[in-house]
Design an enzyme around this catalytic site. Structure first.
Site, mmCIF file in Angstrom:
data_model
loop_
_atom_site.group_PDB
_atom_site.id
_atom_site.type_symbol
_atom_site.label_atom_id
_atom_site.label_comp_id
_atom_site.label_asym_id
_atom_site.label_seq_id
_atom_site.Cartn_x
_atom_site.Cartn_y
_atom_site.Cartn_z
ATOM 1 N N ASP A 68 -0.118 -4.485 3.449
ATOM 2 C CA ASP A 68 -1.321 -5.285 3.260
ATOM 3 C C ASP A 68 -1.115 -6.430 2.275
ATOM 4 O OD1 ASP A 68 -2.566 -3.426 4.881
ATOM 5 O OD2 ASP A 68 -4.211 -3.027 3.474
ATOM 6 N N HIS A 212 1.754 -2.148 0.259
ATOM 7 C CA HIS A 212 1.335 -3.513 -0.038
ATOM 8 C C HIS A 212 2.566 -4.389 -0.284
ATOM 9 C CE1 HIS A 212 -2.309 -1.209 -0.846
ATOM 10 N NE2 HIS A 212 -2.974 -2.333 -0.652
#
Length: 245
Positions: A68, A212
């Site tokens: 992400d 992430h």
């Protein structure tokens, strides 16, 4: 996006599934088995990090690695590791970051990964007006389409913040929500060993892992990734991408 992690508590153990029906063709070259999900009623979350989407019934030991908040400077390092280990993943990108790193977004696509929608500027989408919601999704679609030639069908709302209105609006835009089943807390930077240990402890066949590559210092995620991939391969897992078609 600075500071959003401080607002996000972990919700452990949720295994309810959310999938918003969408339509549209997926490029034939990218066809892969997708995680099977059910559609029970899901209450509106009291907190922003809602861990949902529990796949079941897959014939293979499939795992989905997702990243992400990129593209960012750390995306290059993640891509190098994935290429070294011949693994494909899914990147949920921020539209504003694509605009700043278009060549890098293009590289993600050219290396065979799935690029999907994570909003334009990482807001809590539950509080947006309908015009603002559409701009967050459609402007990001446009940036991804410029780099890939396809329109993403997966939407991952920031923070996992999902309610009835978000699901309804996503469906109206032909998007299917895809969140995760494993959150190793890499966003909190607990250390590479902790990230690897939590991931390997929690992964089950069909699991969707939340990592992430943007939104802050991601050196720990980068450091943990090789061990995670090697161990999952040794356990017989194969790595697939999410397309939501």
């Amino acid at each position: 996006m600075v500071g959003w992690r401080a607002l996000v508590p972990i919700v452990a153990g949720l295994t309810s599934a959310v999938m918003v029906a969408g339509s549209g063709a997926v490029p034939a070259a990218h066809a892969e088995p997708q995680p099977a999900v059910s559609q029970p009623a899901v209450p509106e979350p009291a907190v922003s990090k809602l861990v949902v989407s529990q796949p079941a019934g897959l014939d293979q030991k499939v795992v989905y690695l997702t990243f992400d908040d990129g593209p960012s400077e750390y995306t290059t390092r993640v891509l190098d590791i994935l290429r070294r280990h011949d693994v494909r993943a899914t990147f949920f990108l921020i539209g504003a970051n694509i605009r700043q790193h278009r060549a890098l977004a293009r590289r993600v696509f050219e290396q065979g990964h799935s690029l999907q929608n994570h909003s334009w500027s990482h807001p809590d989408m539950r509080g947006l007006s309908w015009p603002a919601f559409k701009r967050q999704v459609l402007d990001t679609d446009a940036e991804i389409r410029k780099q890939t030639g396809y329109t993403p069908q997966c939407l991952r709302p920031p923070y996992g913040a999902v309610d009835k209105r978000v699901r309804k609006r996503a469906a109206a835009l032909d998007k299917r929500l895809r969140l995760w089943t494993v959150d190793p807390r890499d966003w909190a930077r607990p250390g590479a060993k902790s990230i690897a240990r939590w991931t390997l402890k929690q992964v089950e066949p069909g699991g969707i892992v939340l990592f992430h590559d943007g939104g802050g210092d991601r050196r720990q995620t980068v450091a943990a990734l090789p061990k995670i991939i090697k161990t999952l391969k040794a356990r017989g897992y194969v790595f697939h991408r999410l397309w939501c078609g």
